[in-house]
Design a protein around this motif. Sequence first.
Motif, PDB file in Angstrom:
ATOM      1  N   ILE A 101       0.854  -1.181   0.000  1.00 46.02           N
ATOM      2  CA  ILE A 101       0.000   0.000   0.000  1.00 46.02           C
ATOM      3  C   ILE A 101       0.891   1.232   0.000  1.00 46.02           C
ATOM      4  CG2 ILE A 101      -1.735   1.298   1.300  1.00 46.02           C
ATOM      5  CD1 ILE A 101      -2.609  -1.487   2.452  1.00 46.02           C
ATOM      6  N   ARG A 102       0.700   2.060  -1.029  1.00 47.51           N
ATOM      7  CA  ARG A 102       1.491   3.290  -1.184  1.00 47.51           C
ATOM      8  C   ARG A 102       2.985   3.024  -1.056  1.00 47.51           C
ATOM      9  NH1 ARG A 102      -3.037   6.003   1.933  1.00 47.51           N
ATOM     10  NH2 ARG A 102      -4.412   6.600   0.239  1.00 47.51           N
ATOM     11  N   GLY A 103       3.437   1.952  -1.682  1.00 49.01           N
ATOM     12  CA  GLY A 103       4.858   1.634  -1.723  1.00 49.01           C
ATOM     13  C   GLY A 103       5.399   0.906  -0.504  1.00 49.01           C
ATOM     14  N   VAL A 104       4.557   0.647   0.492  1.00 48.87           N
ATOM     15  CA  VAL A 104       5.001  -0.041   1.703  1.00 48.87           C
ATOM     16  C   VAL A 104       4.442  -1.462   1.705  1.00 48.87           C
ATOM     17  CG1 VAL A 104       4.919  -0.053   4.235  1.00 48.87           C
ATOM     18  CG2 VAL A 104       5.073   2.123   2.997  1.00 48.87           C
ATOM     19  N   GLU A 105       5.319  -2.449   1.926  1.00 47.94           N
ATOM     20  CA  GLU A 105       4.895  -3.852   2.032  1.00 47.94           C
ATOM     21  C   GLU A 105       4.383  -4.123   3.437  1.00 47.94           C
ATOM     22  OE1 GLU A 105       5.015  -6.521  -0.141  1.00 47.94           O
ATOM     23  OE2 GLU A 105       5.819  -5.353  -1.809  1.00 47.94           O
ATOM     24  N   TYR A 106       3.254  -4.814   3.526  1.00 45.02           N
ATOM     25  CA  TYR A 106       2.689  -5.249   4.805  1.00 45.02           C
ATOM     26  C   TYR A 106       2.493  -6.754   4.743  1.00 45.02           C
ATOM     27  CZ  TYR A 106       1.537  -0.362   5.733  1.00 45.02           C
ATOM     28  OH  TYR A 106       1.606   0.991   5.943  1.00 45.02           O
ATOM     29  N   GLU A 107       2.745  -7.435   5.873  1.00 46.74           N
ATOM     30  CA  GLU A 107       2.473  -8.857   5.913  1.00 46.74           C
ATOM     31  C   GLU A 107       2.108  -9.285   7.325  1.00 46.74           C
ATOM     32  OE1 GLU A 107       5.804 -11.154   4.543  1.00 46.74           O
ATOM     33  OE2 GLU A 107       6.931 -10.844   6.364  1.00 46.74           O
ATOM     34  N   GLY A 108       1.463 -10.443   7.420  1.00 45.37           N
ATOM     35  CA  GLY A 108       1.074 -10.983   8.710  1.00 45.37           C
ATOM     36  C   GLY A 108       0.172 -12.182   8.552  1.00 45.37           C
ATOM     37  N   ALA A 109      -0.213 -12.761   9.669  1.00 49.13           N
ATOM     38  CA  ALA A 109      -1.064 -13.944   9.661  1.00 49.13           C
ATOM     39  C   ALA A 109      -2.543 -13.588   9.628  1.00 49.13           C
ATOM     40  CB  ALA A 109      -0.757 -14.815  10.875  1.00 49.13           C
ATOM     41  N   ALA A 110      -2.884 -12.307   9.767  1.00 50.07           N
ATOM     42  CA  ALA A 110      -4.272 -11.867   9.716  1.00 50.07           C
ATOM     43  C   ALA A 110      -4.326 -10.462   9.135  1.00 50.07           C
ATOM     44  CB  ALA A 110      -4.878 -11.869  11.118  1.00 50.07           C
ATOM     45  N   LEU A 111      -5.371 -10.183   8.374  1.00 50.43           N
ATOM     46  CA  LEU A 111      -5.490  -8.850   7.781  1.00 50.43           C
ATOM     47  C   LEU A 111      -5.608  -7.761   8.833  1.00 50.43           C
ATOM     48  CD1 LEU A 111      -7.731  -9.718   4.755  1.00 50.43           C
ATOM     49  CD2 LEU A 111      -5.473  -8.677   4.656  1.00 50.43           C
ATOM     50  N   ALA A 112      -6.184  -8.087   9.972  1.00 52.55           N
ATOM     51  CA  ALA A 112      -6.333  -7.084  11.025  1.00 52.55           C
ATOM     52  C   ALA A 112      -5.041  -6.878  11.795  1.00 52.55           C
ATOM     53  CB  ALA A 112      -7.449  -7.488  11.979  1.00 52.55           C
ATOM     54  N   ALA A 113      -3.974  -7.566  11.401  1.00 57.73           N
ATOM     55  CA  ALA A 113      -2.692  -7.423  12.105  1.00 57.73           C
ATOM     56  C   ALA A 113      -1.527  -7.361  11.125  1.00 57.73           C
ATOM     57  CB  ALA A 113      -2.500  -8.591  13.076  1.00 57.73           C
ATOM     58  N   LEU A 114      -1.748  -6.761   9.963  1.00 59.42           N
ATOM     59  CA  LEU A 114      -0.661  -6.630   8.998  1.00 59.42           C
ATOM     60  C   LEU A 114       0.336  -5.586   9.480  1.00 59.42           C
ATOM     61  CD1 LEU A 114      -2.528  -6.726   5.573  1.00 59.42           C
ATOM     62  CD2 LEU A 114      -1.172  -8.534   6.626  1.00 59.42           C
ATOM     63  N   GLU A 115       1.607  -5.953   9.475  1.00 60.99           N
ATOM     64  CA  GLU A 115       2.668  -5.049   9.910  1.00 60.99           C
ATOM     65  C   GLU A 115       3.550  -4.668   8.739  1.00 60.99           C
ATOM     66  OE1 GLU A 115       4.825  -6.723  13.178  1.00 60.99           O
ATOM     67  OE2 GLU A 115       3.023  -7.058  14.348  1.00 60.99           O
ATOM     68  N   ALA A 116       4.069  -3.458   8.786  1.00 59.26           N
ATOM     69  CA  ALA A 116       4.985  -2.993   7.749  1.00 59.26           C
ATOM     70  C   ALA A 116       6.240  -3.856   7.773  1.00 59.26           C
ATOM     71  CB  ALA A 116       5.332  -1.528   7.978  1.00 59.26           C
ATOM     72  N   VAL A 117       6.680  -4.284   6.592  1.00 57.41           N
ATOM     73  CA  VAL A 117       7.882  -5.106   6.480  1.00 57.41           C
ATOM     74  C   VAL A 117       9.108  -4.206   6.596  1.00 57.41           C
ATOM     75  CG1 VAL A 117       9.192  -6.638   4.968  1.00 57.41           C
ATOM     76  CG2 VAL A 117       6.704  -6.799   5.033  1.00 57.41           C
ATOM     77  N   GLY A 118       9.985  -4.499   7.550  1.00 57.76           N
ATOM     78  CA  GLY A 118      11.213  -3.740   7.718  1.00 57.76           C
ATOM     79  C   GLY A 118      11.028  -2.388   8.373  1.00 57.76           C
ATOM     80  N   ALA A 119       9.861  -2.156   8.954  1.00 51.50           N
ATOM     81  CA  ALA A 119       9.604  -0.873   9.614  1.00 51.50           C
ATOM     82  C   ALA A 119       8.583  -1.086  10.722  1.00 51.50           C
ATOM     83  CB  ALA A 119       9.072   0.144   8.608  1.00 51.50           C
ATOM     84  N   GLY A 146       5.047  -0.306  12.536  1.00 53.01           N
ATOM     85  CA  GLY A 146       3.718   0.160  12.163  1.00 53.01           C
ATOM     86  C   GLY A 146       2.807  -0.929  11.679  1.00 53.01           C
ATOM     87  N   VAL A 147       1.518  -0.742  11.943  1.00 53.73           N
ATOM     88  CA  VAL A 147       0.471  -1.638  11.479  1.00 53.73           C
ATOM     89  C   VAL A 147      -0.547  -0.810  10.703  1.00 53.73           C
ATOM     90  CG1 VAL A 147       0.727  -3.256  13.407  1.00 53.73           C
ATOM     91  CG2 VAL A 147      -0.901  -1.383  13.585  1.00 53.73           C
ATOM     92  N   LEU A 148      -1.324  -1.473   9.882  1.00 53.71           N
ATOM     93  CA  LEU A 148      -2.398  -0.772   9.179  1.00 53.71           C
ATOM     94  C   LEU A 148      -3.435  -0.321  10.197  1.00 53.71           C
ATOM     95  CD1 LEU A 148      -3.126  -2.881   5.977  1.00 53.71           C
ATOM     96  CD2 LEU A 148      -2.027  -0.653   6.146  1.00 53.71           C
ATOM     97  N   SER A 149      -3.893   0.914  10.066  1.00 56.05           N
ATOM     98  CA  SER A 149      -4.926   1.440  10.958  1.00 56.05           C
ATOM     99  C   SER A 149      -5.678   2.554  10.246  1.00 56.05           C
ATOM    100  CB  SER A 149      -4.317   1.952  12.261  1.00 56.05           C
ATOM    101  OG  SER A 149      -3.442   3.035  12.008  1.00 56.05           O
ATOM    102  N   GLU A 172      -8.648   3.230  14.814  1.00 56.97           N
ATOM    103  CA  GLU A 172      -7.493   4.043  15.190  1.00 56.97           C
ATOM    104  C   GLU A 172      -6.488   3.219  15.989  1.00 56.97           C
ATOM    105  OE1 GLU A 172      -7.174   7.337  14.304  1.00 56.97           O
ATOM    106  OE2 GLU A 172      -9.070   7.134  13.225  1.00 56.97           O
ATOM    107  N   LEU A 173      -5.237   3.618  15.914  1.00 53.76           N
ATOM    108  CA  LEU A 173      -4.178   2.970  16.672  1.00 53.76           C
ATOM    109  C   LEU A 173      -4.145   3.566  18.076  1.00 53.76           C
ATOM    110  CD1 LEU A 173      -2.028   0.834  16.145  1.00 53.76           C
ATOM    111  CD2 LEU A 173      -0.464   2.657  15.498  1.00 53.76           C
ATOM    112  N   ARG A 174      -4.218   2.704  19.086  1.00 55.22           N
ATOM    113  CA  ARG A 174      -4.133   3.151  20.483  1.00 55.22           C
ATOM    114  C   ARG A 174      -2.684   3.465  20.826  1.00 55.22           C
ATOM    115  NH1 ARG A 174      -7.614  -1.912  22.307  1.00 55.22           N
ATOM    116  NH2 ARG A 174      -9.687  -1.058  22.093  1.00 55.22           N
TER     117      ARG A 174
END
Length: 146
Positions: A35-53, A55-58, A89-91
């Motif tokens: 998304i917008r040039g940033v790779e996200y991955e994880g075991a669940a869509l609600a917990a995708l984390e930025a690869v190499g950085a 942050g999570v999607l929120s 939102e991210l807490r």
Amino acid sequence: MSSESTEVWAGWYRDRRGAEAVTIAAHGRQLRTRIRGVEYEGAALAALEAVGAEGVLSSCVLEWDIPLPVHADGTAERATLSCLLTLGELRPEGSLDRADLSLTLHYGGAAYESGIAGSDFDSALDRIQKQLPYGAELGTLASTAG
């Protein structure tokens, strides 16, 4: 070498900055998107984390469709599972204040809805299965989205 295949689903990502087309790749229980040039991955869509950085999607919405067979009367009919995931939102401690998943199965001229199911993909599918006509069974995904 793994015998699991990779599935790729087309969808949309929306947040305050606008919308963009995305693809979601699923391999086994691992999901990946860009998304917008940033790779996200994880075991669940609600917990995708930025690869190499950090942050999570929120504060966003993801929408995608998955082709899904429905077995009835000895045949497999093609259906489409429309998925809508709203991430809150991210807490301050780093968790999301909410992750709401809604699934709609388009099958046989009808739409079967899961309602809001938190972020539990399997529970949402189970809600849909219970609504299907007698003898109709949801097929399985090679990979799951949650």
